[in-house]
Design a protein around this motif. Structure first.
Motif, PDB file in Angstrom:
ATOM      1  N   ALA A   1     -75.567  -5.315 -34.641  1.00 18.10           N
ATOM      2  CA  ALA A   1     -76.232  -4.034 -34.931  1.00 18.10           C
ATOM      3  C   ALA A   1     -77.670  -4.203 -35.413  1.00 18.10           C
ATOM      4  CB  ALA A   1     -75.417  -3.246 -35.954  1.00 18.10           C
ATOM      5  N   THR A   2     -77.964  -5.296 -36.093  1.00 13.95           N
ATOM      6  CA  THR A   2     -79.322  -5.487 -36.620  1.00 13.95           C
ATOM      7  C   THR A   2     -80.235  -6.235 -35.651  1.00 13.95           C
ATOM      8  OG1 THR A   2     -78.696  -7.545 -37.740  1.00 13.95           O
ATOM      9  CG2 THR A   2     -78.466  -5.486 -39.009  1.00 13.95           C
ATOM     10  N   TRP A   3     -79.704  -6.625 -34.500  1.00  9.53           N
ATOM     11  CA  TRP A   3     -80.488  -7.371 -33.515  1.00  9.53           C
ATOM     12  C   TRP A   3     -81.311  -6.414 -32.653  1.00  9.53           C
ATOM     13  CZ3 TRP A   3     -76.993 -11.650 -30.971  1.00  9.53           C
ATOM     14  CH2 TRP A   3     -76.394 -12.413 -31.977  1.00  9.53           C
ATOM     15  N   SER A   4     -82.373  -6.933 -32.091  1.00  8.72           N
ATOM     16  CA  SER A   4     -83.151  -6.133 -31.141  1.00  8.72           C
ATOM     17  C   SER A   4     -82.331  -5.959 -29.864  1.00  8.72           C
ATOM     18  CB  SER A   4     -84.474  -6.830 -30.814  1.00  8.72           C
ATOM     19  OG  SER A   4     -84.238  -7.974 -29.994  1.00  8.72           O
ATOM     20  N   GLU A   5     -82.681  -4.951 -29.096  1.00  9.23           N
ATOM     21  CA  GLU A   5     -81.967  -4.699 -27.834  1.00  9.23           C
ATOM     22  C   GLU A   5     -82.094  -5.899 -26.897  1.00  9.23           C
ATOM     23  OE1 GLU A   5     -79.364  -2.950 -25.447  1.00  9.23           O
ATOM     24  OE2 GLU A   5     -79.945  -2.146 -27.403  1.00  9.23           O
ATOM     25  N   GLY A   6     -83.277  -6.517 -26.874  1.00  7.99           N
ATOM     26  CA  GLY A   6     -83.482  -7.696 -26.030  1.00  7.99           C
ATOM     27  C   GLY A   6     -82.583  -8.849 -26.430  1.00  7.99           C
ATOM     28  N   ASP A   7     -82.458  -9.093 -27.741  1.00  8.16           N
ATOM     29  CA  ASP A   7     -81.586 -10.165 -28.222  1.00  8.16           C
ATOM     30  C   ASP A   7     -80.125  -9.884 -27.880  1.00  8.16           C
ATOM     31  OD1 ASP A   7     -83.702 -11.596 -29.230  1.00  8.16           O
ATOM     32  OD2 ASP A   7     -83.341 -11.040 -31.332  1.00  8.16           O
ATOM     33  N   ARG A   8     -79.715  -8.627 -28.042  1.00  7.95           N
ATOM     34  CA  ARG A   8     -78.336  -8.262 -27.721  1.00  7.95           C
ATOM     35  C   ARG A   8     -78.059  -8.473 -26.236  1.00  7.95           C
ATOM     36  NH1 ARG A   8     -77.042  -2.579 -30.532  1.00  7.95           N
ATOM     37  NH2 ARG A   8     -74.943  -3.131 -29.911  1.00  7.95           N
ATOM     38  N   HIS A   9     -78.991  -8.078 -25.416  1.00  8.38           N
ATOM     39  CA  HIS A   9     -78.817  -8.232 -23.967  1.00  8.38           C
ATOM     40  C   HIS A   9     -78.749  -9.708 -23.583  1.00  8.38           C
ATOM     41  CE1 HIS A   9     -79.092  -7.410 -19.711  1.00  8.38           C
ATOM     42  NE2 HIS A   9     -80.070  -8.295 -19.637  1.00  8.38           N
ATOM     43  N   ARG A  10     -79.667 -10.523 -24.113  1.00 10.14           N
ATOM     44  CA  ARG A  10     -79.662 -11.959 -23.802  1.00 10.14           C
ATOM     45  C   ARG A  10     -78.353 -12.608 -24.240  1.00 10.14           C
ATOM     46  NH1 ARG A  10     -84.946 -11.352 -24.787  1.00 10.14           N
ATOM     47  NH2 ARG A  10     -84.786 -11.674 -27.028  1.00 10.14           N
ATOM     48  N   PHE A  11     -77.894 -12.267 -25.435  1.00 11.73           N
ATOM     49  CA  PHE A  11     -76.650 -12.836 -25.939  1.00 11.73           C
ATOM     50  C   PHE A  11     -75.470 -12.430 -25.053  1.00 11.73           C
ATOM     51  CE2 PHE A  11     -73.102 -12.938 -29.115  1.00 11.73           C
ATOM     52  CZ  PHE A  11     -73.088 -14.304 -29.284  1.00 11.73           C
ATOM     53  N   ALA A  12     -75.430 -11.166 -24.626  1.00  6.51           N
ATOM     54  CA  ALA A  12     -74.351 -10.692 -23.743  1.00  6.51           C
ATOM     55  C   ALA A  12     -74.375 -11.450 -22.420  1.00  6.51           C
ATOM     56  CB  ALA A  12     -74.477  -9.187 -23.509  1.00  6.51           C
ATOM     57  N   VAL A  13     -75.555 -11.687 -21.876  1.00  6.02           N
ATOM     58  CA  VAL A  13     -75.673 -12.444 -20.629  1.00  6.02           C
ATOM     59  C   VAL A  13     -75.129 -13.856 -20.828  1.00  6.02           C
ATOM     60  CG1 VAL A  13     -77.328 -13.485 -19.019  1.00  6.02           C
ATOM     61  CG2 VAL A  13     -77.553 -11.081 -19.676  1.00  6.02           C
ATOM     62  N   TYR A  14     -75.482 -14.484 -21.950  1.00  5.20           N
ATOM     63  CA  TYR A  14     -75.002 -15.843 -22.221  1.00  5.20           C
ATOM     64  C   TYR A  14     -73.493 -15.875 -22.422  1.00  5.20           C
ATOM     65  CZ  TYR A  14     -79.880 -17.262 -22.764  1.00  5.20           C
ATOM     66  OH  TYR A  14     -81.202 -17.516 -22.548  1.00  5.20           O
ATOM     67  N   LEU A  15     -72.933 -14.866 -23.080  1.00  6.04           N
ATOM     68  CA  LEU A  15     -71.473 -14.809 -23.246  1.00  6.04           C
ATOM     69  C   LEU A  15     -70.775 -14.685 -21.896  1.00  6.04           C
ATOM     70  CD1 LEU A  15     -70.872 -12.550 -26.373  1.00  6.04           C
ATOM     71  CD2 LEU A  15     -70.339 -14.975 -26.123  1.00  6.04           C
ATOM     72  N   HIS A  16     -71.284 -13.850 -21.012  1.00  3.87           N
ATOM     73  CA  HIS A  16     -70.693 -13.712 -19.672  1.00  3.87           C
ATOM     74  C   HIS A  16     -70.805 -15.025 -18.911  1.00  3.87           C
ATOM     75  CE1 HIS A  16     -70.686  -9.068 -19.137  1.00  3.87           C
ATOM     76  NE2 HIS A  16     -70.035  -9.462 -20.216  1.00  3.87           N
ATOM     77  N   ARG A  17     -71.925 -15.671 -19.049  1.00  2.00           N
ATOM     78  CA  ARG A  17     -72.109 -16.974 -18.373  1.00  2.00           C
ATOM     79  C   ARG A  17     -71.103 -17.987 -18.890  1.00  2.00           C
ATOM     80  NH1 ARG A  17     -77.636 -20.518 -18.806  1.00  2.00           N
ATOM     81  NH2 ARG A  17     -76.841 -22.397 -17.812  1.00  2.00           N
ATOM     82  N   LEU A  18     -70.950 -18.061 -20.202  1.00  2.00           N
ATOM     83  CA  LEU A  18     -69.996 -18.995 -20.797  1.00  2.00           C
ATOM     84  C   LEU A  18     -68.579 -18.678 -20.341  1.00  2.00           C
ATOM     85  CD1 LEU A  18     -69.383 -21.291 -22.785  1.00  2.00           C
ATOM     86  CD2 LEU A  18     -69.247 -19.547 -24.588  1.00  2.00           C
ATOM     87  N   ALA A  19     -68.199 -17.402 -20.359  1.00  2.00           N
ATOM     88  CA  ALA A  19     -66.848 -17.025 -19.928  1.00  2.00           C
ATOM     89  C   ALA A  19     -66.625 -17.408 -18.472  1.00  2.00           C
ATOM     90  CB  ALA A  19     -66.653 -15.520 -20.127  1.00  2.00           C
ATOM     91  N   GLY A  20     -67.624 -17.209 -17.633  1.00  2.00           N
ATOM     92  CA  GLY A  20     -67.502 -17.567 -16.219  1.00  2.00           C
ATOM     93  C   GLY A  20     -67.346 -19.060 -16.025  1.00  2.00           C
ATOM     94  N   GLU A  21     -68.034 -19.850 -16.847  1.00  6.13           N
ATOM     95  CA  GLU A  21     -67.924 -21.304 -16.736  1.00  6.13           C
ATOM     96  C   GLU A  21     -66.592 -21.809 -17.252  1.00  6.13           C
ATOM     97  OE1 GLU A  21     -71.405 -22.956 -18.600  1.00  6.13           O
ATOM     98  OE2 GLU A  21     -72.722 -22.151 -17.055  1.00  6.13           O
ATOM     99  N   MET A  22     -66.001 -21.120 -18.188  1.00  3.95           N
ATOM    100  CA  MET A  22     -64.703 -21.541 -18.732  1.00  3.95           C
ATOM    101  C   MET A  22     -63.581 -21.307 -17.731  1.00  3.95           C
ATOM    102  SD  MET A  22     -65.032 -20.387 -22.690  1.00  3.95           S
ATOM    103  CE  MET A  22     -63.461 -21.081 -23.141  1.00  3.95           C
ATOM    104  N   ILE A  23     -63.744 -20.325 -16.865  1.00  2.71           N
ATOM    105  CA  ILE A  23     -62.715 -19.987 -15.886  1.00  2.71           C
ATOM    106  C   ILE A  23     -62.646 -21.050 -14.794  1.00  2.71           C
ATOM    107  CG2 ILE A  23     -62.094 -18.341 -14.077  1.00  2.71           C
ATOM    108  CD1 ILE A  23     -63.100 -16.145 -15.956  1.00  2.71           C
ATOM    109  N   ARG A  24     -63.757 -21.671 -14.490  1.00  2.29           N
ATOM    110  CA  ARG A  24     -63.803 -22.657 -13.401  1.00  2.29           C
ATOM    111  C   ARG A  24     -63.012 -23.873 -13.699  1.00  2.29           C
ATOM    112  NH1 ARG A  24     -70.117 -22.106 -12.950  1.00  2.29           N
ATOM    113  NH2 ARG A  24     -70.108 -19.927 -12.591  1.00  2.29           N
TER     114      ARG A  24
END
Length: 125
Positions: free
Chosen positions: A102-125
């Protein structure tokens, strides 16, 4: 016999969510989901995954059907209740993400969400 504790019910719900998530992930990558897919997604042996699937079927979140490709093979499908549980789980995850960042900038939140999706995708492989 002692009455079930509230934490037992919550633990079972978490297991149902894990199984439903595993089936949904398998269905995204293949036309059919099996107990073996659940075992691989959750890092369990086949018997442990089979018990969790059996409980989720009994709770009405999954159904077992014959494969369209091989009638000897059993495949898993999400029921309407399973889809609702999955949607509720995803809503809860989004709410937690929003609260934790909640205290993060929108850009930081978006970047973090992208990285989480990337990590989840790599864990599935």
């Amino acid at each position: 016999m002692a009455a079930p504790r509230e934490s037992d019910g919550e633990s079972r719900r978490v297991q149902h969510i894990q199984v439903v998530e595993a089936v949904a992930a398998a269905l995204r990558s293949d036309a059919e989901a099996t107990v073996t897919d659940v075992a691989e997604q959750l890092g369990l042996d086949h018997s442990g995954a089979s018990r969790m699937v059996r409980d989720a079927v009994a709770a009405g979140y999954l159904s077992r059907d014959a494969s369209t490709h091989d009638r000897r093979r059993v495949v898993l499908q999400l029921t309407g209740s399973g889809q609702e549980l999955l949607a509720a789980s995803h809503d809860w995850q989004r709410q937690c993400f929003a609260q934790l960042t909640a205290t993060w900038s929108e850009g930081d939140r978006h970047r973090f969400a992208v990285y989480l999706h990337r990590l989840a995708g790599e864990m599935i492989r």
